[in-house]
Design a protein around this motif. Structure first.
Motif, short mmCIF file in Angstrom:
data_model
loop_
_atom_site.label_atom_id
_atom_site.label_comp_id
_atom_site.label_asym_id
_atom_site.label_seq_id
_atom_site.Cartn_x
_atom_site.Cartn_y
_atom_site.Cartn_z
N LYS A 18 0.76 -1.25 0.06
CA LYS A 18 0.05 -0.06 -0.13
C LYS A 18 0.88 1.12 -0.19
O LYS A 18 1.83 1.50 0.74
CB LYS A 18 -0.80 -0.21 1.38
CG LYS A 18 -1.74 0.98 1.18
CD LYS A 18 -2.62 1.13 2.46
CE LYS A 18 -3.55 2.21 2.66
NZ LYS A 18 -4.40 2.19 3.93
N CYS A 19 0.64 2.25 -0.80
CA CYS A 19 1.21 3.46 -0.88
C CYS A 19 0.16 4.68 -0.77
O CYS A 19 -0.91 4.53 -1.01
CB CYS A 19 1.82 3.44 -2.21
SG CYS A 19 3.04 2.14 -2.61
N ILE A 20 0.64 5.73 -0.66
CA ILE A 20 -0.20 6.99 -0.80
C ILE A 20 0.70 8.01 -1.75
O ILE A 20 1.87 8.01 -1.57
CB ILE A 20 -0.49 7.76 0.47
CG1 ILE A 20 -1.27 8.78 0.33
CG2 ILE A 20 0.91 7.94 1.47
CD1 ILE A 20 -1.85 9.35 1.85
N ILE A 21 -0.20 8.31 -2.66
CA ILE A 21 0.26 9.56 -3.75
C ILE A 21 -0.48 10.88 -3.58
O ILE A 21 -1.80 10.73 -3.50
CB ILE A 21 0.22 9.13 -5.15
CG1 ILE A 21 1.30 7.75 -5.22
CG2 ILE A 21 0.82 10.20 -5.84
CD1 ILE A 21 1.23 7.13 -6.36
N ILE A 22 0.13 11.92 -3.13
CA ILE A 22 -0.58 12.96 -3.15
C ILE A 22 -0.12 14.05 -4.11
O ILE A 22 0.95 14.48 -4.15
CB ILE A 22 -0.45 13.60 -1.62
CG1 ILE A 22 -1.15 12.63 -0.46
CG2 ILE A 22 -1.48 14.91 -1.41
CD1 ILE A 22 -0.60 13.06 0.79
N ASN A 23 -0.88 14.66 -5.20
CA ASN A 23 -0.55 15.61 -5.91
C ASN A 23 -1.21 16.94 -5.84
O ASN A 23 -2.57 16.97 -5.15
CB ASN A 23 -0.80 15.05 -7.34
CG ASN A 23 -0.09 13.93 -7.72
OD1 ASN A 23 1.04 13.83 -7.95
ND2 ASN A 23 -0.45 12.76 -7.71
N PHE A 24 -0.38 18.03 -5.91
CA PHE A 24 -0.87 19.24 -5.88
C PHE A 24 0.30 20.30 -6.39
O PHE A 24 1.32 19.88 -6.91
CB PHE A 24 -1.23 19.82 -4.27
CG PHE A 24 0.03 19.68 -3.44
CD1 PHE A 24 0.66 20.85 -3.57
CD2 PHE A 24 0.44 18.56 -2.98
CE1 PHE A 24 1.77 20.88 -2.19
CE2 PHE A 24 1.43 18.34 -1.90
CZ PHE A 24 2.15 19.52 -1.67
#
Length: 180
Positions: free
Chosen positions: A101-107
Motif C-alpha cells: 500500500k502506498c499514498i500519492i498526493i499531488n498538488f
C-alpha cells in the motif's frame, strides 16, 4: 556534499548550487521548512529535478517512509506543515505497488507540481530513490550527450525509466535499473 562524484541526495544542500529550477525547489522547500517539519518521515527529494533531467511540467517528487498505522498523523503533519495548500486541487490516491500500500498526493505549490509518495519502507530503499541513484550514475558515466537524449525522449512523452531503457537497451528498465 559530494562523495567521489556522487551527490548526497538525502540532503538538500546540492540544490543551492544547482540549475535555476533546482535553486527554486530549494527555496520553496526550505522557506516552508518542510523537510524539518516532516523529518520524522525521512523525506527525500527524488525524481528528475535532483539529477537535472526534468522538463517543463516535471514535478518535485518527495518520498516518505510511512507506517500506515499512523497515516492520519502523517496527513495531519502534512497539513500542519502548511506545505499543502488548502484548496480543491489536491489529488490523493492509494495504489498498491509491488503488493504494498502506498499514498500519492499531488498538488501545485508556487507553480511547482508536487508529488508526495509515502510507502512503508525506508526512503533510501524505495524504488524512486534507487532509480534516481542508478540514473545519476549512468548520467555521470555517459555524459552530456546521453543526458540530452534522455531529456529529448522525455519531451516526447516517454517516462524517465523507459527513456533510460530505450537508450541502454534494457528489457525491463524498472527492474533492470535496480540491478545497476
Amino acid at each position: 556534499m559530494l562523495f567521489v562524484g556522487m551527490i548526497d541526495f538525502t540532503k538538500l544542500d546540492y540544490l543551492k548550487v544547482g540549475n535555476n529550477r533546482q535553486r527554486r525547489a530549494y527555496e520553496l522547500i526550505t522557506k516552508q521548512r518542510f523537510f524539518e517539519k516532516m523529518d520524522f518521515y525521512s523525506p527525500i527529494l527524488a525524481g528528475t529535478v535532483p539529477i537535472e533531467i526534468d522538463i517543463e511540467g516535471s514535478d518535485l517528487d518527495i518520498i516518505f517512509e510511512l507506517d500506515f498505522r499512523f497515516e492520519e498523523d502523517f496527513l495531519e503533519d502534512l497539513m500542519f506543515s502548511k506545505f499543502i495548500p488548502n484548496d480543491r486541487d489536491i489529488k490523493v490516491e492509494y495504489p498498491i505497488i509491488n503488493g504494498e500500500k502506498c499514498i500519492i498526493i499531488n498538488f501545485i505549490l508556487e507553480d511547482f507540481p508536487i508529488e508526495i509518495f509515502g510507502q512503508n519502507k525506508p526512503t533510501c530503499k524505495q524504488n524512486a530513490y534507487l532509480h534516481m541513484i542508478a540514473e545519476h550514475k549512468i548520467l555521470q558515466e555517459k555524459g552530456e550527450d546521453f543526458k540530452q537524449k534522455i531529456i529529448e525522449l522525455k519531451k516526447k512523452g516517454i517516462k524517465t525509466e523507459p527513456a533510460f531503457g530505450i537508450l541502454l537497451g534494457l528489457e525491463n528498465p524498472y527492474e533492470d535499473l535496480l540491478k545497476m
